[in-house]
Design a protein around this motif. Structure first.
Motif, PDB file in Angstrom:
ATOM      1  N   VAL A 446      20.522 -93.498  -4.072  1.00 40.49           N
ATOM      2  CA  VAL A 446      21.949 -93.456  -4.417  1.00 40.49           C
ATOM      3  C   VAL A 446      22.342 -94.680  -5.239  1.00 40.49           C
ATOM      4  CG1 VAL A 446      24.296 -93.524  -3.472  1.00 40.49           C
ATOM      5  CG2 VAL A 446      22.569 -92.020  -2.449  1.00 40.49           C
ATOM      6  N   GLU A 447      21.913 -95.844  -4.792  1.00 41.13           N
ATOM      7  CA  GLU A 447      22.270 -97.080  -5.501  1.00 41.13           C
ATOM      8  C   GLU A 447      21.676 -97.102  -6.908  1.00 41.13           C
ATOM      9  OE1 GLU A 447      22.164-101.935  -4.736  1.00 41.13           O
ATOM     10  OE2 GLU A 447      21.590-100.527  -3.157  1.00 41.13           O
ATOM     11  N   LEU A 448      20.419 -96.717  -7.028  1.00 45.57           N
ATOM     12  CA  LEU A 448      19.783 -96.703  -8.344  1.00 45.57           C
ATOM     13  C   LEU A 448      20.455 -95.694  -9.265  1.00 45.57           C
ATOM     14  CD1 LEU A 448      16.055 -96.945  -7.234  1.00 45.57           C
ATOM     15  CD2 LEU A 448      17.362 -98.722  -8.412  1.00 45.57           C
ATOM     16  N   GLU A 449      20.841 -94.549  -8.737  1.00 41.55           N
ATOM     17  CA  GLU A 449      21.495 -93.548  -9.578  1.00 41.55           C
ATOM     18  C   GLU A 449      22.865 -94.033 -10.041  1.00 41.55           C
ATOM     19  OE1 GLU A 449      22.474 -90.714 -11.983  1.00 41.55           O
ATOM     20  OE2 GLU A 449      20.439 -91.037 -11.220  1.00 41.55           O
ATOM     21  N   MET A 450      23.594 -94.742  -9.198  1.00 42.41           N
ATOM     22  CA  MET A 450      24.876 -95.302  -9.634  1.00 42.41           C
ATOM     23  C   MET A 450      24.662 -96.293 -10.778  1.00 42.41           C
ATOM     24  SD  MET A 450      27.328 -95.806  -6.295  1.00 42.41           S
ATOM     25  CE  MET A 450      26.215 -96.857  -5.365  1.00 42.41           C
ATOM     26  N   MET A 451      23.631 -97.116 -10.669  1.00 44.31           N
ATOM     27  CA  MET A 451      23.338 -98.062 -11.743  1.00 44.31           C
ATOM     28  C   MET A 451      22.968 -97.333 -13.031  1.00 44.31           C
ATOM     29  SD  MET A 451      21.200-100.918  -9.534  1.00 44.31           S
ATOM     30  CE  MET A 451      20.729-101.896 -10.953  1.00 44.31           C
ATOM     31  N   ARG A 452      22.148 -96.296 -12.919  1.00 40.64           N
ATOM     32  CA  ARG A 452      21.755 -95.544 -14.115  1.00 40.64           C
ATOM     33  C   ARG A 452      22.936 -94.801 -14.723  1.00 40.64           C
ATOM     34  NH1 ARG A 452      16.664 -93.822 -10.606  1.00 40.64           N
ATOM     35  NH2 ARG A 452      15.211 -95.511 -11.208  1.00 40.64           N
ATOM     36  N   ALA A 453      23.850 -94.339 -13.867  1.00 42.17           N
ATOM     37  CA  ALA A 453      25.041 -93.666 -14.376  1.00 42.17           C
ATOM     38  C   ALA A 453      25.908 -94.628 -15.184  1.00 42.17           C
ATOM     39  CB  ALA A 453      25.843 -93.064 -13.217  1.00 42.17           C
ATOM     40  N   LEU A 454      26.042 -95.856 -14.706  1.00 43.04           N
ATOM     41  CA  LEU A 454      26.770 -96.871 -15.472  1.00 43.04           C
ATOM     42  C   LEU A 454      26.089 -97.131 -16.808  1.00 43.04           C
ATOM     43  CD1 LEU A 454      27.684 -99.441 -12.687  1.00 43.04           C
ATOM     44  CD2 LEU A 454      29.296 -98.144 -14.085  1.00 43.04           C
ATOM     45  N   LYS A 455      24.763 -97.233 -16.769  1.00 45.65           N
ATOM     46  CA  LYS A 455      24.011 -97.462 -18.003  1.00 45.65           C
ATOM     47  C   LYS A 455      24.263 -96.330 -19.005  1.00 45.65           C
ATOM     48  CE  LYS A 455      20.574 -99.094 -20.611  1.00 45.65           C
ATOM     49  NZ  LYS A 455      20.744-100.282 -21.475  1.00 45.65           N
ATOM     50  N   ARG A 456      24.209 -95.083 -18.537  1.00 46.94           N
ATOM     51  CA  ARG A 456      24.428 -93.950 -19.437  1.00 46.94           C
ATOM     52  C   ARG A 456      25.847 -93.949 -20.005  1.00 46.94           C
ATOM     53  NH1 ARG A 456      21.434 -91.277 -15.300  1.00 46.94           N
ATOM     54  NH2 ARG A 456      23.383 -90.506 -14.368  1.00 46.94           N
ATOM     55  N   THR A 457      26.811 -94.357 -19.192  1.00 44.08           N
ATOM     56  CA  THR A 457      28.206 -94.361 -19.642  1.00 44.08           C
ATOM     57  C   THR A 457      28.442 -95.414 -20.716  1.00 44.08           C
ATOM     58  OG1 THR A 457      28.982 -93.562 -17.495  1.00 44.08           O
ATOM     59  CG2 THR A 457      30.590 -94.699 -18.884  1.00 44.08           C
ATOM     60  N   PHE A 458      27.945 -96.617 -20.482  1.00 41.85           N
ATOM     61  CA  PHE A 458      28.195 -97.714 -21.411  1.00 41.85           C
ATOM     62  C   PHE A 458      27.210 -97.735 -22.572  1.00 41.85           C
ATOM     63  CE2 PHE A 458      30.675 -99.227 -17.856  1.00 41.85           C
ATOM     64  CZ  PHE A 458      31.705 -99.923 -18.449  1.00 41.85           C
ATOM     65  N   ASP A 459      26.049 -97.147 -22.390  1.00 39.90           N
ATOM     66  CA  ASP A 459      24.998 -97.209 -23.414  1.00 39.90           C
ATOM     67  C   ASP A 459      24.304 -95.848 -23.516  1.00 39.90           C
ATOM     68  OD1 ASP A 459      23.069 -98.073 -25.230  1.00 39.90           O
ATOM     69  OD2 ASP A 459      21.790 -98.956 -23.680  1.00 39.90           O
ATOM     70  N   PRO A 460      25.031 -94.831 -24.010  1.00 47.96           N
ATOM     71  CA  PRO A 460      24.476 -93.472 -23.993  1.00 47.96           C
ATOM     72  C   PRO A 460      23.201 -93.311 -24.812  1.00 47.96           C
ATOM     73  CG  PRO A 460      26.511 -93.574 -25.275  1.00 47.96           C
ATOM     74  CD  PRO A 460      26.397 -94.868 -24.549  1.00 47.96           C
ATOM     75  N   GLN A 461      22.988 -94.143 -25.823  1.00 49.02           N
ATOM     76  CA  GLN A 461      21.764 -94.047 -26.615  1.00 49.02           C
ATOM     77  C   GLN A 461      20.604 -94.845 -26.020  1.00 49.02           C
ATOM     78  OE1 GLN A 461      22.037 -93.813 -31.099  1.00 49.02           O
ATOM     79  NE2 GLN A 461      23.908 -94.981 -30.685  1.00 49.02           N
ATOM     80  N   GLY A 462      20.891 -95.656 -24.995  1.00 45.32           N
ATOM     81  CA  GLY A 462      19.838 -96.452 -24.382  1.00 45.32           C
ATOM     82  C   GLY A 462      19.301 -97.545 -25.287  1.00 45.32           C
ATOM     83  N   LEU A 463      20.175 -98.156 -26.088  1.00 38.05           N
ATOM     84  CA  LEU A 463      19.740 -99.147 -27.082  1.00 38.05           C
ATOM     85  C   LEU A 463      20.047-100.586 -26.675  1.00 38.05           C
ATOM     86  CD1 LEU A 463      20.902 -97.343 -30.371  1.00 38.05           C
ATOM     87  CD2 LEU A 463      18.604 -97.386 -29.349  1.00 38.05           C
ATOM     88  N   MET A 464      20.852-100.783 -25.613  1.00 41.48           N
ATOM     89  CA  MET A 464      21.231-102.129 -25.224  1.00 41.48           C
ATOM     90  C   MET A 464      20.159-102.726 -24.299  1.00 41.48           C
ATOM     91  SD  MET A 464      23.926-102.509 -26.971  1.00 41.48           S
ATOM     92  CE  MET A 464      24.280-104.143 -26.406  1.00 41.48           C
ATOM     93  N   ASN A 465      19.373-103.625 -24.821  1.00 42.08           N
ATOM     94  CA  ASN A 465      18.325-104.331 -24.065  1.00 42.08           C
ATOM     95  C   ASN A 465      17.495-103.368 -23.211  1.00 42.08           C
ATOM     96  OD1 ASN A 465      16.942-106.700 -23.634  1.00 42.08           O
ATOM     97  ND2 ASN A 465      18.342-107.482 -22.081  1.00 42.08           N
ATOM     98  N   PRO A 466      16.886-102.379 -23.836  1.00 35.76           N
ATOM     99  CA  PRO A 466      16.135-101.372 -23.065  1.00 35.76           C
ATOM    100  C   PRO A 466      14.902-101.986 -22.388  1.00 35.76           C
ATOM    101  CG  PRO A 466      15.712-101.128 -25.409  1.00 35.76           C
ATOM    102  CD  PRO A 466      16.825-102.128 -25.281  1.00 35.76           C
ATOM    103  N   GLY A 467      14.510-101.350 -21.291  1.00 28.34           N
ATOM    104  CA  GLY A 467      13.347-101.829 -20.539  1.00 28.34           C
ATOM    105  C   GLY A 467      13.650-102.940 -19.575  1.00 28.34           C
ATOM    106  N   LYS A 468      14.945-103.239 -19.388  1.00 30.61           N
ATOM    107  CA  LYS A 468      15.368-104.293 -18.472  1.00 30.61           C
ATOM    108  C   LYS A 468      16.267-103.707 -17.388  1.00 30.61           C
ATOM    109  CE  LYS A 468      13.630-106.413 -21.970  1.00 30.61           C
ATOM    110  NZ  LYS A 468      14.450-107.091 -22.972  1.00 30.61           N
ATOM    111  N   VAL A 469      16.194-104.210 -16.211  1.00 29.32           N
ATOM    112  CA  VAL A 469      17.068-103.908 -15.070  1.00 29.32           C
ATOM    113  C   VAL A 469      16.872-102.471 -14.563  1.00 29.32           C
ATOM    114  CG1 VAL A 469      19.414-103.913 -14.151  1.00 29.32           C
ATOM    115  CG2 VAL A 469      18.754-105.594 -15.877  1.00 29.32           C
ATOM    116  N   VAL A 470      17.242-101.466 -15.376  1.00 27.98           N
ATOM    117  CA  VAL A 470      17.095-100.058 -14.966  1.00 27.98           C
ATOM    118  C   VAL A 470      16.405 -99.274 -16.071  1.00 27.98           C
ATOM    119  CG1 VAL A 470      19.096-100.067 -13.453  1.00 27.98           C
ATOM    120  CG2 VAL A 470      19.416 -99.503 -15.852  1.00 27.98           C
TER     121      VAL A 470
END
Length: 470
Positions: A446-470
């Motif tokens: 649940v916690e990891l999915e919430m983090m990934r959901a935030l990532k998708r919302t703020f960075d839908p293309q996955g271009l902001m510092n990819p390969g870090k944190v999540v």
């Protein structure tokens, strides 16, 4: 947009002198501080202001090029180094170092992200105030990086970590829009506290370009002591006793194990042990106040005298001058450098509840030495907030090489115990590349999915510092 057009567009937007494409010239910005990670980049760019950061982000977003925000490049987990898995541009903010506002009546300081921590401390001091974040790398680390990793340091006990020291932020979002959240308010109950999403996010949600920092009254007096204690449990008990006697004047409370101190004495010139014999455990503690120094010294002396009577203190020396206090702090602050000079070690930046520090050190040491005899344990850190730097190696170089190859097994022993004690596998250094996969073992789905959901919302293309944190 192909690579050549990306570089051309960046040069047009920022100026050719601010865009480095030569591979040899890029090298210092493509390697992390420890030399553990090395990446590749189409370019390393140096924007001069927030508008230029936004322009660089828009170009990269339109071209599908990853962006790696970077400050002083002093991180310890590879968070500011490209992974090499996709086309990347490093956006280094070191040229953005303006002091934007000083408001002593509001006790706030507004600065750009490229200011070094030492500069921020000095500006505060010049205005009769204190900015309390203090790190060994403060001369070269930058406050943008401090914010992005939620840095802690030696004074978290009294003032909190970076999350508690930031009132507002300015952020360039993943599409190049600018959010101006530079609010200097201590109360603002108007919905979600969006700034907190970017603090500790390691540039994966957006690029912080400026911030409003809290200032505090400048201490007029400090009292510093090096104290030999029977063990970590006694150190925790002493912390509570000193806090009971001295209140919030307790600014720092650091624990140092024998192996850590011996490395400093071996490798750092002009250092000497506070006592004739190096004990197994010691505490470096400091009180600070806006009152008189004599009263603070007396308060500390009385607290340590009580510690002698209760068996929590075996020996102690109270610094009698600023120079002596600095010499004591040098023993603590040079541990990381002494380790670097000694050789490779397996490093852990962990946190457990303060009440369980002693249990962690006893159980971890026993478990490791049972499986890998003669393990050298270099343990030190901010015992006042439960954050330990727990580093492992073998004294013999050949044995150490074999030991280092077992890093995943050793990490499992340490991290599983940390988790069992209700702790964290990353207290103040962040996750970066180093612990991106490891964290998935210790956080719920649940916690990891919430983090990934935030990532998708703020960075839908996955271009902001990819390969870090999540």
């Amino acid at each position: 947009m192909d690579d050549a057009n990306v570089i051309s567009a960046l040069a047009d937007a920022l100026g050719e002198s601010q865009v480095i494409v030569d591979e040899a010239a890029q090298a210092q910005w493509l390697t992390d501080w420890r030399g553990r990670y090395r990446g590749q980049a189409l370019a390393v760019v140096f924007p001069q202001n927030t508008g230029e950061v936004a322009a660089a982000v828009r170009i990269c977003a339109q071209a599908g090029v990853a962006m790696v925000p970077q400050g002083g490049n002093t991180g310890l987990c590879g968070g500011a180094t490209p992974t090499g898995e996709q086309r990347s541009v490093v956006i280094n903010l070191s040229h953005m170092k303006r002091v934007l506002a000083v408001d002593t009546a509001n006790d706030t300081l507004t600065v750009e992200a490229g200011c070094t921590l030492a500069t921020v401390q000095q500006v505060a001091a010049d205005n009769g105030r204190l900015f309390p974040l203090s790190l060994a790398s403060e001369g070269s680390c930058e406050v943008g990086g401090n914010l992005s990793t939620n840095a802690g340091g030696v004074q978290v006990l009294r003032y909190g970590n970076m999350r508690e020291l930031v009132l507002g932020v300015e952020v360039v979002l993943s599409d190049g829009r600018i959010w101006d959240g530079l609010r200097a308010l201590r109360k603002d109950n108007t919905g979600y506290d969006l700034k907190q999403l970017f603090i500790g996010a390691e540039g994966t949600l957006g690029i912080v370009t400026a911030m409003v920092l809290k200032l505090f009254p400048a201490p007029r007096a400090r009292a510093t002591a090096w104290v030999a204690v029977p063990g970590p449990a006694a150190a925790v008990a002493l912390l509570r006793a000193v806090q009971g006697a001295c209140g919030d004047r307790v600014t720092a409370f650091e624990i140092v194990g024998r192996e850590a101190l011996e490395l400093v004495l071996r490798h750092i010139p002009d250092t000497r042990a506070p006592f004739g014999q190096v004990g197994e455990w010691a505490v470096l503690l400091e009180l600070s106040d806006t009152g008189e120094g004599e009263a603070l010294d007396a308060l500390l002396e009385a607290a340590l005298a009580d510690g002698f009577e209760t068996g929590l203190v075996e020996d102690a020396v109270i610094a009698s001058s600023v120079a002596q206090a600095r010499a004591l702090w040098a023993l603590r602050e040079n541990i990381s450098e002494a380790q670097r000079l000694e050789g490779v070690s397996i490093k852990h930046d962990i946190a457990v509840p303060v009440s369980r520090v002693g249990e962690f050190l006893e159980r971890a040491g026993r478990a490791l030495c049972e499986r890998w005899p003669d393990t050298r344990i270099v343990a030190f850190g901010h015992i006042g907030d439960g954050n330990l730097h727990y580093n492992l190696s073998k004294a013999d170089a050949l044995a150490n090489r074999d030991f280092i190859e077992r890093t995943p097994e050793i990490n499992r022993v340490v991290h599983d115990l940390v988790d069992a004690l209700g702790g964290s596998i990353s207290a103040e250094h962040g996750l970066g590349q180093l612990k991106r996969e490891e964290i998935t073992r210790y956080r719920s789905v649940v916690e990891l999915e919430m983090m990934r959901a935030l990532k998708r919302t703020f960075d839908p293309q996955g271009l902001m510092n990819p390969g870090k944190v999540v």
